[in-house]
Structures are given as C-alpha cells and as structure tokens.
Write a protein that holds these residues in place. Sequence first.
Motif, PDB file in Angstrom:
ATOM      1  N   ALA A 206     -23.985  28.782  20.345  1.00 13.33           N
ATOM      2  CA  ALA A 206     -25.292  28.452  19.784  1.00 13.33           C
ATOM      3  C   ALA A 206     -25.533  26.951  19.931  1.00 13.33           C
ATOM      4  O   ALA A 206     -24.650  26.147  19.647  1.00 13.33           O
ATOM      5  N   ARG A 207     -26.744  26.576  20.347  1.00  8.34           N
ATOM      6  CA  ARG A 207     -27.035  25.176  20.601  1.00  8.34           C
ATOM      7  C   ARG A 207     -27.253  24.380  19.326  1.00  8.34           C
ATOM      8  O   ARG A 207     -27.004  23.178  19.294  1.00  8.34           O
ATOM      9  N   ASP A 208     -27.730  25.018  18.277  1.00  8.33           N
ATOM     10  CA  ASP A 208     -28.050  24.308  17.053  1.00  8.33           C
ATOM     11  C   ASP A 208     -28.185  25.314  15.924  1.00  8.33           C
ATOM     12  O   ASP A 208     -27.933  26.508  16.095  1.00  8.33           O
ATOM     13  N   ARG A 209     -28.613  24.832  14.769  1.00  7.32           N
ATOM     14  CA  ARG A 209     -28.666  25.688  13.588  1.00  7.32           C
ATOM     15  C   ARG A 209     -29.680  26.818  13.732  1.00  7.32           C
ATOM     16  O   ARG A 209     -29.442  27.942  13.257  1.00  7.32           O
ATOM     17  N   VAL A 210     -30.820  26.540  14.362  1.00  8.05           N
ATOM     18  CA  VAL A 210     -31.810  27.598  14.563  1.00  8.05           C
ATOM     19  C   VAL A 210     -31.217  28.736  15.380  1.00  8.05           C
ATOM     20  O   VAL A 210     -31.382  29.912  15.053  1.00  8.05           O
ATOM     21  N   GLN A 211     -30.507  28.387  16.458  1.00  5.25           N
ATOM     22  CA  GLN A 211     -29.891  29.426  17.283  1.00  5.25           C
ATOM     23  C   GLN A 211     -28.820  30.178  16.503  1.00  5.25           C
ATOM     24  O   GLN A 211     -28.604  31.376  16.716  1.00  5.25           O
ATOM     25  N   ALA A 212     -28.138  29.500  15.581  1.00  9.04           N
ATOM     26  CA  ALA A 212     -27.141  30.174  14.745  1.00  9.04           C
ATOM     27  C   ALA A 212     -27.811  31.188  13.825  1.00  9.04           C
ATOM     28  O   ALA A 212     -27.282  32.281  13.587  1.00  9.04           O
TER      29      ALA A 212
END
Length: 225
Positions: A206-212
């Motif tokens: 995941a690239r960042d928290r949104v993707q998580a």
Amino acid sequence: MTTVLIADDQPMQRFGFRMLLESQDDMTVVGEASNGTEAIRLVDRHHPDVVLMDIRMPGLDGIEATRRIIAAGARTRILIVTTFDLDEYAYDGLRAGASGFLVKDAQPEELLAGIRAVAAGDAVVAPSLTRRLLDAYIHHLPPAKAKAAAPAPEEDPRLAPLTDREREILTVIGQGWSNTEIAERLHVAESTVKTHVGRILAKTGARDRVQAVILAYDTHLVTPT
C-alpha cells in the motif's frame, strides 16, 4: 520545493490552480495537461511530486491515467480533484492508486494543505473521516461493485505477511482511527503505532494510509455500516 502538474480539461480551472500554487514559496507548477494522455507524458518528462488529477477529461480519463502512472512505478503521487464529494469515480481513482481526493470547491488552504500532505507521503483524507467517506462511496457504487463488500469465503493472500498485531492495526485504520487513537486504545506508544503502520504499508504494498483503508475494505477486515 514541491513540483506540481495540473491535469484538467478546463482552462480556467487550470489557470486558477496555477495562480494559487505559484503564490506559494514552496510550490511550483511544472506543466499543465488537458487530458490523461498528456498527463502521463508530462509525468514521464518532469517527474512532478504531485499531480492534481481531474477525473472527467476527454480521451483518456483521470482514473485510467492514474492507474497507468502508478503502474509505471513513478514516484509521483496523485491527488484526485472531483466536482462531487460522493462521486463513484473518486472512489475508483483511489483504487487506481491515488493518494487522496479533494472536491473542486475546497478552500484554497485545504488544497494547499492537501498537496503538501500528499507530497510528504501522507493521505489527504483525515483518518477520522476516511471510513465515513469510503462507506458513502460503497453505498453509491453500482450493485456489481457494492457486492464486493460481501464477506470473502477465504483468507485474502495480501494479509498473509501480517502479524496478528499488524492485522489488528490495519483493521482499526480501516475504521478511521488516527495514530493517536490507536495508541490510546491499544495502550502502546504512538511511535510504536507509526512503526506498525510503516510495516503494514511495506508488507502489503500500500502506498499510503488511504490505500491501506481500501485494502481493509477489499480484504473484508472492514465492511460498510
């Protein structure tokens, strides 16, 4: 200096974004694109830190452009800008790899803060708002897409590398908890939470928290309310 590419098919919208960004000492606009194909070409040429990506553009739209930029391995981060805050295409853009989204009528300071956050590797959507917004997207998706929220019969392989604690933290990230809330409720240091989050991102890709958060939905750790 944060470099920004503006991708929007409306000349006046691009002009407004450029005027705002170039009024900042820490930002510079490296190019403008009127469609997704131009955006991909200019990303390859200028390697901007952030792309302000419109969704509805002629030819190649912003979602497919985002998907191709991310698939190419570019370090550039994508900030989706959309007319409606409950637009199903914005959700698709996040799934395509964008690091966040803003509506076009956001206040100037919100847009600037969003660009700085994305450039720093953070998510634009505040953790406390993420679950509510993504729940809204799921409820506004066509039935075929909304059906994906049903429980999965088998364990998703993307969760396999995670420890039990990492899986627990990914779940509450998907529920919209901030790092501070996670630390307080799980009785651990906030620095420990940040370490776990970093490992979750690394292990899952995941690239960042949104993707998580999207991963938590996709793997059914979190389901719409």
